[in-house]
Motif scaffolding. Structure first.
Motif, PDB file in Angstrom:
ATOM      1  N   TYR A  21       0.828  -1.213   0.000  1.00 20.90           N
ATOM      2  CA  TYR A  21       0.000   0.000   0.000  1.00 20.90           C
ATOM      3  C   TYR A  21       0.860   1.260   0.000  1.00 20.90           C
ATOM      4  O   TYR A  21       0.348   2.372   0.009  1.00 20.90           O
ATOM      5  N   THR A  60      11.624   9.829  10.820  1.00 19.28           N
ATOM      6  CA  THR A  60      10.923   8.861   9.997  1.00 19.28           C
ATOM      7  C   THR A  60      11.602   8.781   8.626  1.00 19.28           C
ATOM      8  O   THR A  60      12.710   9.228   8.436  1.00 19.28           O
ATOM      9  N   GLY A  62      10.632   7.097   4.248  1.00 18.98           N
ATOM     10  CA  GLY A  62      11.555   6.018   3.986  1.00 18.98           C
ATOM     11  C   GLY A  62      11.836   5.198   5.241  1.00 18.98           C
ATOM     12  O   GLY A  62      11.092   5.231   6.193  1.00 18.98           O
ATOM     13  N   GLU A  63      12.902   4.488   5.181  1.00 20.01           N
ATOM     14  CA  GLU A  63      13.316   3.770   6.381  1.00 20.01           C
ATOM     15  C   GLU A  63      14.497   4.530   6.986  1.00 20.01           C
ATOM     16  O   GLU A  63      15.606   4.510   6.429  1.00 20.01           O
ATOM     17  N   THR A  88      10.423   6.215  14.060  1.00 19.35           N
ATOM     18  CA  THR A  88       9.504   5.235  13.473  1.00 19.35           C
ATOM     19  C   THR A  88      10.283   4.416  12.465  1.00 19.35           C
ATOM     20  O   THR A  88      10.933   4.981  11.588  1.00 19.35           O
ATOM     21  N   SER A 112       6.659  -0.403  12.616  1.00 18.84           N
ATOM     22  CA  SER A 112       5.514  -0.671  11.738  1.00 18.84           C
ATOM     23  C   SER A 112       5.555  -2.133  11.343  1.00 18.84           C
ATOM     24  O   SER A 112       6.562  -2.601  10.800  1.00 18.84           O
ATOM     25  N   VAL A 153      -1.279  -1.147   9.768  1.00 16.88           N
ATOM     26  CA  VAL A 153      -2.285  -0.635   8.825  1.00 16.88           C
ATOM     27  C   VAL A 153      -3.247  -1.788   8.552  1.00 16.88           C
ATOM     28  O   VAL A 153      -2.824  -2.861   8.124  1.00 16.88           O
ATOM     29  N   MET A 183      -4.901   4.676   4.031  1.00 18.10           N
ATOM     30  CA  MET A 183      -5.095   5.923   3.272  1.00 18.10           C
ATOM     31  C   MET A 183      -4.758   5.700   1.791  1.00 18.10           C
ATOM     32  O   MET A 183      -3.941   4.830   1.468  1.00 18.10           O
ATOM     33  N   THR A 185      -2.746   6.274  -0.731  1.00 20.92           N
ATOM     34  CA  THR A 185      -1.457   6.818  -1.154  1.00 20.92           C
ATOM     35  C   THR A 185      -1.011   6.161  -2.466  1.00 20.92           C
ATOM     36  O   THR A 185      -1.669   5.265  -2.976  1.00 20.92           O
ATOM     37  N   MET A 318       3.726   8.786   0.580  1.00 22.06           N
ATOM     38  CA  MET A 318       3.889   8.471   2.001  1.00 22.06           C
ATOM     39  C   MET A 318       5.270   7.896   2.273  1.00 22.06           C
ATOM     40  O   MET A 318       5.851   8.105   3.333  1.00 22.06           O
TER      41      MET A 318
HETATM   42  N1  SAM Z   1       9.893   3.037   7.430  1.00 23.12           N
HETATM   43  C1  SAM Z   1       9.317   3.598   8.605  1.00 23.12           C
HETATM   44  C2  SAM Z   1       8.259   2.683   9.156  1.00 23.12           C
HETATM   45  O1  SAM Z   1       8.070   1.601   8.615  1.00 23.12           O
HETATM   46  O2  SAM Z   1       7.642   3.032  10.160  1.00 23.12           O
HETATM   47  C3  SAM Z   1       8.769   5.015   8.467  1.00 23.12           C
HETATM   48  C4  SAM Z   1       8.034   5.377   7.215  1.00 23.12           C
HETATM   49  S1  SAM Z   1       6.482   4.563   6.969  1.00 23.12           S
HETATM   50  C5  SAM Z   1       5.958   5.337   5.464  1.00 23.12           C
HETATM   51  C6  SAM Z   1       5.489   5.316   8.225  1.00 23.12           C
HETATM   52  C7  SAM Z   1       4.128   4.720   8.459  1.00 23.12           C
HETATM   53  O3  SAM Z   1       3.269   5.070   7.384  1.00 23.12           O
HETATM   54  C8  SAM Z   1       4.097   3.202   8.552  1.00 23.12           C
HETATM   55  O4  SAM Z   1       3.462   2.814   9.758  1.00 23.12           O
HETATM   56  C9  SAM Z   1       3.273   2.807   7.358  1.00 23.12           C
HETATM   57  O5  SAM Z   1       2.563   1.624   7.590  1.00 23.12           O
HETATM   58  C10 SAM Z   1       2.369   4.012   7.208  1.00 23.12           C
HETATM   59  N2  SAM Z   1       1.729   4.086   5.894  1.00 23.12           N
HETATM   60  C11 SAM Z   1       2.302   4.078   4.689  1.00 23.12           C
HETATM   61  N3  SAM Z   1       1.376   4.108   3.705  1.00 23.12           N
HETATM   62  C12 SAM Z   1       0.167   4.147   4.326  1.00 23.12           C
HETATM   63  C13 SAM Z   1      -1.178   4.170   3.873  1.00 23.12           C
HETATM   64  N4  SAM Z   1      -1.492   4.139   2.581  1.00 23.12           N
HETATM   65  N5  SAM Z   1      -2.170   4.221   4.793  1.00 23.12           N
HETATM   66  C14 SAM Z   1      -1.875   4.224   6.112  1.00 23.12           C
HETATM   67  N6  SAM Z   1      -0.621   4.195   6.613  1.00 23.12           N
HETATM   68  C15 SAM Z   1       0.384   4.139   5.732  1.00 23.12           C
END
Ligand code: SAM
Length: 323
Positions: A21, A60, A62-63, A88, A112, A153, A183, A185, A318
């Motif tokens: 996602y 946050t 990316g990773e 995160t 996550s 999620v 969401m 994205t 995102m």
């Molecule tokens: N890599 C790090 C991580 O995994 O936490 C930080 C970045 S990641 C984009 C941050 C958060 O955004 C994660 O918990 C991810 O699941 C959430 N996320 C990304 N796309 C999303 C979406 N379409 N809807 C809801 N949450 C989303």
């Protein structure tokens, strides 16, 4: 603005997972290294943020752990004396990094993780690594990066049958499990083979998650959340449950977050497509802490009357801005 002022700092758009996602299967065109804000530049923005009342930093991506030398940034941010610095992460590199992060002054991490089932992990992330993440969570706990939080999620037909398993995981491990509404994205596009585009059939509202938990575990007791974004509850067994409902119950009026992208774009919100180019202010206009503070002050002022618009306005990247 009711919520605490928080600066979310995305340090990279690279990620070692390809969650169905979030990041498209083939990856994305990455910001060239020379265009990433340096740690020194991020520190300058952070100093300016403290001047205008920001008290918390969230790192946050990316990773974030995929960017080299992240511990040095943590040290810099902690030295500025905010109330809190947290991270995160997807947890893949956490086992190796936990001790150094703690020693650098990091308070806690949010991991996550959308499934606890090995067979399903590869389907959701298109990569391997569940064991490493579970080891990373353990390492973070041992290092004292607590309270640990888990972000999940919830996607109907993909992992919504694991809600109770996650609650039990939280009860056993003393961590807060936070269920996030899906969401729309950019990973969710017609080209996404696994999910296709975002649509109501995939979506599980926070209210439904709560009802399902109460059916299995009995009534949830509301407790005061600490970041103003999640509604937080406790089960009879002592698990903390967070519900994050950006779609069914947007929390704009309580949101004091600003978001700094890896290339230095400051956004008021995930729905702010334009943003302010702080890298240009720093590199071309030679903005220092004073000038950046006045830009941030202005951004926080605009947030007071910010109307995020409809879902189509959601900044789809995102994987870059970091949730
Ligand atoms: N890599 C790090 C991580 O995994 O936490 C930080 C970045 S990641 C984009 C941050 C958060 O955004 C994660 O918990 C991810 O699941 C959430 N996320 C990304 N796309 C999303 C979406 N379409 N809807 C809801 N949450 C989303």
């Amino acid at each position: 603005m009711k919520g605490d002022k928080v600066l979310r700092i995305s340090v990279t758009d690279r990620c070692d997972l390809r969650c169905i996602y979030c990041m498209p299967e083939g990856g994305v065109a990455l910001v060239p290294p020379a265009e990433l804000l340096t740690y020194e530049e991020i520190e300058t923005v952070a100093r300016a943020a403290l001047r205008v009342g920001v008290r918390k930093f969230r790192i946050t991506g990316g990773e974030p752990l995929a960017r080299r030398g992240l511990v040095a940034l943590v040290e810099k941010l902690v030295r500025l004396g905010p109330d809190d610095v947290a991270l995160t992460t997807n947890g893949l590199l956490l086992a190796e990094a936990a001790g150094a992060l703690k020693a650098a002054g990091l308070r806690r991490v949010t991991v996550s993780l959308d499934t606890l089932r090995p067979d399903r992990f590869g389907r959701i992330t298109r990569r391997a690594g569940l064991d490493r993440i579970l080891t990373g969570i353990e390492a973070a706990r041992k290092a004292g990066l607590v309270p640990l939080k888990l972000n999940i999620v919830v996607i109907r037909g993909i992992n919504d049958d694991e809600i109770a398993d996650f609650v039990r995981f939280g009860e056993r491990g003393g961590l807060e499990v936070r269920f996030i509404e899906l969401m729309p994205t950019s990973g969710l596009s017609p080209e996404c083979k696994e999910l296709g585009s975002w649509r109501p059939a995939l979506f599980v509202a926070g209210r439904e998650v709560r009802e399902r938990i109460e059916r299995d575990f009995g009534p949830l007791r509301p407790v005061a959340g600490e970041d103003g974004v999640a509604e937080v509850y406790e089960t009879g067994g002592g698990a903390r449950i967070g519900l994050i409902t950006p779609i069914s119950d947007p929390f704009c009026s309580g949101c004091g977050r600003l978001r700094l992208g890896p290339e230095g774009t400051l956004k008021l919100c995930l729905f702010d497509r334009a943003g302010i180019d702080l890298r240009r202010e720093i590199r071309e206009n030679k903005a220092g802490v004073d000038e950046l503070a006045s830009l941030l002050e202005d951004a926080l002022g605009r947030k007071m009357t910010w109307d995020r618009g409809d879902l189509a306005a959601l900044s789809s990247e995102m994987f870059k801005i970091g949730g």
